[in-house]
Design a protein around this motif. Sequence first.
Motif, PDB file in Angstrom:
ATOM      1  N   ASP A  33     -17.698   5.694   0.234  1.00 12.44           N
ATOM      2  CA  ASP A  33     -17.946   6.385  -1.140  1.00 12.44           C
ATOM      3  C   ASP A  33     -17.979   7.815  -0.961  1.00 12.44           C
ATOM      4  O   ASP A  33     -18.881   8.693  -0.493  1.00 12.44           O
ATOM      5  CB  ASP A  33     -18.968   5.650  -1.820  1.00 12.44           C
ATOM      6  N   PHE A  34     -17.217   8.690  -1.770  1.00 13.23           N
ATOM      7  CA  PHE A  34     -17.291  10.069  -1.740  1.00 13.23           C
ATOM      8  C   PHE A  34     -16.932  10.718  -3.201  1.00 13.23           C
ATOM      9  O   PHE A  34     -16.201  10.268  -3.756  1.00 13.23           O
ATOM     10  CB  PHE A  34     -16.167  10.837  -0.772  1.00 13.23           C
ATOM     11  N   VAL A  35     -17.936  11.694  -3.335  1.00 16.10           N
ATOM     12  CA  VAL A  35     -18.018  12.339  -4.687  1.00 16.10           C
ATOM     13  C   VAL A  35     -16.404  13.038  -4.874  1.00 16.10           C
ATOM     14  O   VAL A  35     -16.035  13.102  -6.033  1.00 16.10           O
ATOM     15  CB  VAL A  35     -19.186  13.428  -5.247  1.00 16.10           C
ATOM     16  N   LEU A  36     -15.866  13.641  -3.582  1.00 12.89           N
ATOM     17  CA  LEU A  36     -14.656  14.278  -3.837  1.00 12.89           C
ATOM     18  C   LEU A  36     -13.933  14.037  -2.442  1.00 12.89           C
ATOM     19  O   LEU A  36     -14.488  13.968  -1.388  1.00 12.89           O
ATOM     20  CB  LEU A  36     -14.854  15.914  -3.838  1.00 12.89           C
ATOM     21  N   ARG A  37     -12.529  13.408  -2.593  1.00 17.96           N
ATOM     22  CA  ARG A  37     -11.717  13.132  -1.624  1.00 17.96           C
ATOM     23  C   ARG A  37     -10.440  13.385  -1.754  1.00 17.96           C
ATOM     24  O   ARG A  37      -9.848  13.172  -3.089  1.00 17.96           O
ATOM     25  CB  ARG A  37     -11.981  11.597  -1.446  1.00 17.96           C
ATOM     26  N   VAL A  38      -9.714  14.274  -0.982  1.00 19.24           N
ATOM     27  CA  VAL A  38      -8.069  14.240  -1.100  1.00 19.24           C
ATOM     28  C   VAL A  38      -7.664  13.575   0.093  1.00 19.24           C
ATOM     29  O   VAL A  38      -8.123  14.058   1.414  1.00 19.24           O
ATOM     30  CB  VAL A  38      -7.871  15.943  -0.956  1.00 19.24           C
ATOM     31  N   VAL A  39      -6.700  12.744  -0.227  1.00 18.59           N
ATOM     32  CA  VAL A  39      -6.044  12.025   0.862  1.00 18.59           C
ATOM     33  C   VAL A  39      -4.360  12.458   1.054  1.00 18.59           C
ATOM     34  O   VAL A  39      -3.786  12.486   0.198  1.00 18.59           O
ATOM     35  CB  VAL A  39      -5.961  10.711   0.738  1.00 18.59           C
ATOM     36  N   VAL A  40      -4.105  12.897   2.316  1.00 18.37           N
ATOM     37  CA  VAL A  40      -2.698  13.218   2.759  1.00 18.37           C
ATOM     38  C   VAL A  40      -2.218  12.078   3.544  1.00 18.37           C
ATOM     39  O   VAL A  40      -2.861  11.681   4.643  1.00 18.37           O
ATOM     40  CB  VAL A  40      -2.663  14.658   3.439  1.00 18.37           C
ATOM     41  N   SER A  41      -0.920  11.624   3.083  1.00 20.02           N
ATOM     42  CA  SER A  41      -0.411  10.260   3.818  1.00 20.02           C
ATOM     43  C   SER A  41       0.973  10.705   4.258  1.00 20.02           C
ATOM     44  O   SER A  41       1.814  11.510   3.588  1.00 20.02           O
ATOM     45  CB  SER A  41      -0.490   9.136   3.170  1.00 20.02           C
ATOM     46  N   ARG A  42       1.131  10.011   5.271  1.00 16.42           N
ATOM     47  CA  ARG A  42       2.605   9.941   5.854  1.00 16.42           C
ATOM     48  C   ARG A  42       3.008   8.199   5.824  1.00 16.42           C
ATOM     49  O   ARG A  42       2.375   7.527   6.393  1.00 16.42           O
ATOM     50  CB  ARG A  42       2.951  10.449   7.095  1.00 16.42           C
ATOM     51  N   LYS A  43       4.106   7.911   4.863  1.00 15.39           N
ATOM     52  CA  LYS A  43       4.380   6.609   4.951  1.00 15.39           C
ATOM     53  C   LYS A  43       5.952   6.290   5.250  1.00 15.39           C
ATOM     54  O   LYS A  43       6.865   6.495   4.493  1.00 15.39           O
ATOM     55  CB  LYS A  43       4.402   6.110   3.304  1.00 15.39           C
ATOM     56  N   PRO A  44       6.206   6.106   6.588  1.00 13.72           N
ATOM     57  CA  PRO A  44       7.361   5.833   7.168  1.00 13.72           C
ATOM     58  C   PRO A  44       8.031   4.382   6.379  1.00 13.72           C
ATOM     59  O   PRO A  44       7.160   3.604   6.246  1.00 13.72           O
ATOM     60  CB  PRO A  44       7.308   5.873   8.673  1.00 13.72           C
ATOM     61  N   MET A  45       9.364   4.676   6.602  1.00 19.02           N
ATOM     62  CA  MET A  45      10.012   3.291   5.831  1.00 19.02           C
ATOM     63  C   MET A  45       9.788   2.066   6.784  1.00 19.02           C
ATOM     64  O   MET A  45       9.531   0.696   6.534  1.00 19.02           O
ATOM     65  CB  MET A  45      11.446   3.798   5.939  1.00 19.02           C
TER      66      MET A  45
END
Length: 227
Positions: free
Chosen positions: A115-127
């Motif tokens: 759990d985190f008070v602040l979270r930014v998630v960057v993702s790569r979703k290949p087909m």
Amino acid sequence: MKRSITAIFILLVMPPSFAKPLLIEGNLDHWRPVTLNGETQYQPIMDMEQGVVLRAESVKSASGYEYSRTINLNKTPVLQWQWTAELTPYALAIDHQGIETKQNEFDERDAKGNDFVLRVVVSRKPMFAQAKSIHYVWSHSQPIESDWAIDDNNKVIVVSGDGQTTMKWQTLHRHIQKDWQRVFAENISDINSIMFMTDSDAIGGHAIGYYGDMRTLATKAMAKSEP
């Protein structure tokens, strides 16, 4: 103050390829809600320093907003955003006398404490492959720049916390390609998802944080925007 004004001016006159706004003044027009467990409440409020920002309050919940568009990291590899924390995640414990106490001694590196008070998630979703993500977080207990794996496809990097002052705005810059190479040992040219989320569901607790503006930058723009 003079240097801050110069930095803003440089970003404004840069060509569009050098800076791409993603979240400005709490405008979520290009973001979609994502619910994982319950509903974190996101409310636009006026901040004296930042203008309109998003206040996020999580009560035993995990939900956020996702920006689902391809970002060319060869042109704009740097993600810049503002945030600050008010209450890091805690749960209420009741002893045999019925007295409530705040409990925040949990291990964020464990699934039961993720759990985190602040979270930014960057993702790569290949087909034709599994999605992979980096979670940039404000940690209540782990040192800044520490990292660990949630699983093989999700890595955490601590970018804030570690005794830093709450309710004081921070501006973060992360070079996504360099961080991706660091935690996944892979070279990538794009991502296609960015999400922000405040969550407290794992511990069944409560957390409050604030999100300001977010944009991607070229490395030249980042270097010139720093004081």
